[in-house]
Write a protein that holds these residues in place. Structure first.
Motif, mmCIF file in Angstrom:
data_model
loop_
_atom_site.group_PDB
_atom_site.id
_atom_site.type_symbol
_atom_site.label_atom_id
_atom_site.label_comp_id
_atom_site.label_asym_id
_atom_site.label_seq_id
_atom_site.Cartn_x
_atom_site.Cartn_y
_atom_site.Cartn_z
ATOM 1 N N PHE A 242 0.809 -1.216 0.000
ATOM 2 C CA PHE A 242 0.000 0.000 0.000
ATOM 3 C C PHE A 242 0.846 1.271 0.000
ATOM 4 N N VAL A 243 2.160 1.141 -0.147
ATOM 5 C CA VAL A 243 3.032 2.303 -0.060
ATOM 6 C C VAL A 243 2.726 3.324 -1.156
ATOM 7 N N ASP A 244 2.237 2.877 -2.290
ATOM 8 C CA ASP A 244 1.893 3.789 -3.389
ATOM 9 C C ASP A 244 0.388 3.830 -3.642
ATOM 10 N N HIS A 245 -0.396 3.407 -2.693
ATOM 11 C CA HIS A 245 -1.849 3.359 -2.888
ATOM 12 C C HIS A 245 -2.410 4.776 -3.051
ATOM 13 N N PRO A 249 -5.410 8.214 3.392
ATOM 14 C CA PRO A 249 -5.560 7.603 4.723
ATOM 15 C C PRO A 249 -4.844 6.273 4.867
ATOM 16 N N LEU A 250 -4.821 5.470 3.816
ATOM 17 C CA LEU A 250 -4.111 4.186 3.898
ATOM 18 C C LEU A 250 -2.610 4.397 4.024
ATOM 19 N N ARG A 251 -2.086 5.325 3.247
ATOM 20 C CA ARG A 251 -0.639 5.571 3.330
ATOM 21 C C ARG A 251 -0.265 6.158 4.690
ATOM 22 N N ARG A 252 -1.152 6.966 5.275
ATOM 23 C CA ARG A 252 -0.870 7.524 6.599
ATOM 24 C C ARG A 252 -0.831 6.416 7.652
ATOM 25 N N GLU A 263 13.469 0.559 3.527
ATOM 26 C CA GLU A 263 13.250 1.080 2.174
ATOM 27 C C GLU A 263 11.815 1.586 1.992
ATOM 28 N N VAL A 264 10.866 0.988 2.713
ATOM 29 C CA VAL A 264 9.479 1.465 2.628
ATOM 30 C C VAL A 264 9.352 2.803 3.340
ATOM 31 N N TRP A 265 10.000 2.938 4.479
ATOM 32 C CA TRP A 265 10.003 4.242 5.159
ATOM 33 C C TRP A 265 10.614 5.313 4.259
ATOM 34 N N GLY A 266 11.653 4.951 3.555
ATOM 35 C CA GLY A 266 12.284 5.911 2.649
ATOM 36 C C GLY A 266 11.335 6.390 1.567
ATOM 37 N N ARG A 267 10.530 5.496 1.032
ATOM 38 C CA ARG A 267 9.562 5.890 0.008
ATOM 39 C C ARG A 267 8.465 6.760 0.604
ATOM 40 N N LEU A 268 8.059 6.435 1.821
ATOM 41 C CA LEU A 268 7.036 7.247 2.476
ATOM 42 C C LEU A 268 7.564 8.640 2.814
ATOM 43 N N ALA A 269 8.869 8.765 3.061
ATOM 44 C CA ALA A 269 9.462 10.073 3.354
ATOM 45 C C ALA A 269 9.393 11.001 2.147
ATOM 46 N N ASP A 270 9.222 10.430 0.949
ATOM 47 C CA ASP A 270 9.093 11.225 -0.278
ATOM 48 C C ASP A 270 7.639 11.384 -0.705
ATOM 49 N N ASP A 271 6.712 10.961 0.149
ATOM 50 C CA ASP A 271 5.301 11.057 -0.203
ATOM 51 C C ASP A 271 4.917 12.518 -0.433
ATOM 52 N N PRO A 272 4.085 12.804 -1.420
ATOM 53 C CA PRO A 272 3.724 14.195 -1.698
ATOM 54 C C PRO A 272 2.782 14.813 -0.671
ATOM 55 N N VAL A 273 2.158 14.005 0.182
ATOM 56 C CA VAL A 273 1.201 14.512 1.169
ATOM 57 C C VAL A 273 1.915 14.732 2.504
ATOM 58 N N PRO A 274 1.932 15.968 3.034
ATOM 59 C CA PRO A 274 2.622 16.228 4.307
ATOM 60 C C PRO A 274 2.107 15.375 5.461
ATOM 61 N N GLY A 275 0.802 15.055 5.465
ATOM 62 C CA GLY A 275 0.261 14.242 6.555
ATOM 63 C C GLY A 275 0.895 12.876 6.634
ATOM 64 N N VAL A 276 1.231 12.293 5.496
ATOM 65 C CA VAL A 276 1.903 10.993 5.483
ATOM 66 C C VAL A 276 3.291 11.130 6.101
ATOM 67 N N ARG A 277 3.992 12.177 5.698
ATOM 68 C CA ARG A 277 5.347 12.378 6.228
ATOM 69 C C ARG A 277 5.305 12.726 7.721
ATOM 70 N N THR A 296 14.363 18.593 8.217
ATOM 71 C CA THR A 296 14.419 19.710 7.272
ATOM 72 C C THR A 296 13.147 19.820 6.442
ATOM 73 N N ASP A 297 12.178 18.965 6.730
ATOM 74 C CA ASP A 297 10.920 18.937 5.980
ATOM 75 C C ASP A 297 9.992 20.019 6.521
ATOM 76 N N GLY A 298 9.704 21.007 5.713
ATOM 77 C CA GLY A 298 8.842 22.101 6.146
ATOM 78 C C GLY A 298 7.370 21.841 5.951
#
Length: 508
Positions: A242-245, A249-252, A263-277, A296-298
């Motif tokens: 579900f990392v790219d679902h 809400p599922l990604r969160r 590696e999954v955490w790394g992909r989630l760190a690049d998620d476009p939604v701030p709530g996921v990060r 450093t993520d604003g």
């Protein structure tokens, strides 16, 4: 509602004979206060439950009612509460399993330790909500059976049950190995496709907000996956897909799981939604490298959430303190700091960072005193509630920083009576300080009288045992019902007044 009697019912100093008198006239409101008394005897609890059935459930959960005190046909909810506590008669379970009231069967389905025949009866219940409730709490074997139930609502409940076997949870979210669900709560009562209006005007509608079905029970299936992602028994290999679902809400939910591969955490760190990060930043299992990257993520709430991480490095925490508003809270990493680390933290040049340390209430005296003399009001405001500070130190805080620290000083557990009196007369007045003084153990009569002049502090002050009895009696006629109840509940209310307030038996 009789607010005087409601307050009197909760008065800790009320003599037992007056408790009996109140029981004899109690309505639901008075009974609620009586049921919460720490000194309520078993006999009084039985009498109260006989008088007001609404409190019987709470009394059963508190252990004040026993099987011998409850007739399951006359007080079914109390009987179900005893079954829920494993202290009821198991024959009652068989009685309720065939009860025509579905709500009672649903309550029974959540009770632990039910006999096998009762479980089988509930699993075959005609009301899907009863079966779903059973599925949410049942044993691994029965959960595995109910995962194949044709109704999606039951499968949704199985996904939330931590006793469900991991392989079954994996099948639920993948759909592999299980026949498709045939029904859901939406298509049970609506012609599909159907989307439930969040502002639904129907008073008899109990569909969840956003419920929808176009033939595949979409909303229920999505909720099932959400619950499975939150279930720690769901195997990690089943959730990483579900990392790219497309569902945020599922990604969160995925980002909050502590068992993901790096590696999954790394992909989630690049998620476009701030709530996921942000949810990833709050994950206690992520490593230091990812923590430093997220620092450093604003994006909205990412840095603030990261500040509450239990393993955030101190240099990162110091930078976060200057970047986001953390507020007056004791952060987990600060709370876990060793004595050596505390000494280092006290030397931080960033006052926002020193403020975080000042929220601890177990600091060595020399560090506490140094922070009490800090030139920054934010640091002083945070340390002002620390026990052990002298009157001179507290007064110095007020002299140096004025209204910015008055309320915090008033809340210090060691603030002496004279200081509290002075704080109620501070110019300009600090409204929050009145509330702090009103609940302070060292508050005197004069200080409390000053607090009575403040609308928000008045009910708090009316409950303080140091308030003069004559004033308490006057407050029983106050225009504010909260003040009336607080005064009636005040243990300093004279016993003679209590006796006059409590109706005589037969006088209701």
């Amino acid at each position: 509602m009789n607010h005087v009697l409601c307050g009197l019912a909760a008065n800790a100093a009320l003599p037992s004979e007056l408790v009996d008198r109140l029981i004899s006239v109690a309505d639901a409101d008075i009974a609620e206060g009586l049921a919460g008394r720490a000194d309520l005897s078993h006999a009084q609890a039985v009498a109260l439950a006989s008088r007001v059935e609404e409190v019987a459930v709470g009394l059963a959960y508190e252990g004040l009612l026993t099987t011998a005190d409850v007739d399951p046909t006359a007080r079914p909810h109390a009987a179900l509460a005893l079954l829920d506590e494993r202290s009821g008669d198991l024959e009652w379970a068989r009685l309720f399993a065939s009860d025509p009231d579905a709500e009672r069967r649903e309550k029974l389905a959540a009770c632990p330790g039910l006999p096998p025949d009762v479980v089988e009866t509930l699993a075959a219940d005609s009301d899907v909500r009863v079966v779903a409730e059973l599925a949410a709490w049942t044993t691994p074997d029965m959960a595995a059976r109910l995962a194949q139930h044709p109704h999606a609502e039951v499968r949704r409940a199985v996904a939330a049950n931590e006793a469900t076997p991991p392989d079954v949870l994996a099948m639920l979210i993948s759909g592999e190995g299980l026949p498709p669900a045939e029904r859901c709560l939406v298509c049970d009562g609506e012609e599909t496709p159907f989307v439930h209006d969040p502002q639904c005007p129907r008073l008899d509608c109990d569909l969840r907000s956003g419920a929808s079905c176009a033939g595949s029970h979409e909303s229920t299936v999505l909720e099932m996956v959400e619950l499975a992602l939150q279930n720690p028994s769901t195997p990690v290999e089943a959730v990483v897909r579900f990392v790219d679902h497309p569902s945020t809400p599922l990604r969160r939910l995925l980002a909050a799981r502590p068992d993901l591969p790096p590696e999954v955490w790394g992909r989630l760190a690049d998620d476009p939604v701030p709530g996921v990060r942000a949810d990833l930043a709050g994950n206690p299992a992520i490593g230091e490298a990812l923590i430093r990257s997220l620092a450093t993520d604003g994006g909205h709430d990412v840095q603030r959430t990261l500040a509450h991480h239990p393993r955030v490095p101190f240099d990162v925490l110091s930078s976060l303190a200057g970047a986001v508003k953390i507020g007056p809270s004791l952060l987990p990493r600060i709370a876990a700091a060793s004595p050596t680390e505390v000494e280092e933290l006290a030397k931080w040049s960033n006052p926002a960072a020193r403020m975080l340390l000042a929220e601890r209430r177990d600091l060595p005296a020399e560090i506490r005193d140094a922070l009490a003399a800090d030139p920054d009001a934010r640091v002083v405001r945070s340390i002002a509630g620390h026990p052990g500070l002298s009157e001179a130190q507290l007064r110095s805080m007020v002299e140096r920083h004025g209204v910015r620290v008055v309320a915090k000083v008033a809340g210090n557990p060691d603030a002496p009576p004279a200081l509290l009196e002075d704080l109620t007369g501070h110019v300009p007045p600090v409204q929050k300080a009145f509330r702090e003084v009103a609940r302070h153990r060292n508050a005197t009569g004069p200080a409390l009288l000053a607090c009575l002049a403040d609308r928000r502090a008045r009910p708090i002050a009316a409950a303080h045992p140091a308030l003069p009895p004559t004033v308490l009696v006057e407050l029983l006629a106050d225009d504010d019902w909260r003040v009336v109840e607080a005064a009636a509940a005040n243990p300093s209310l004279p016993p003679t007044v209590m006796s006059k307030l409590a109706p005589e038996p037969g006088g209701e």
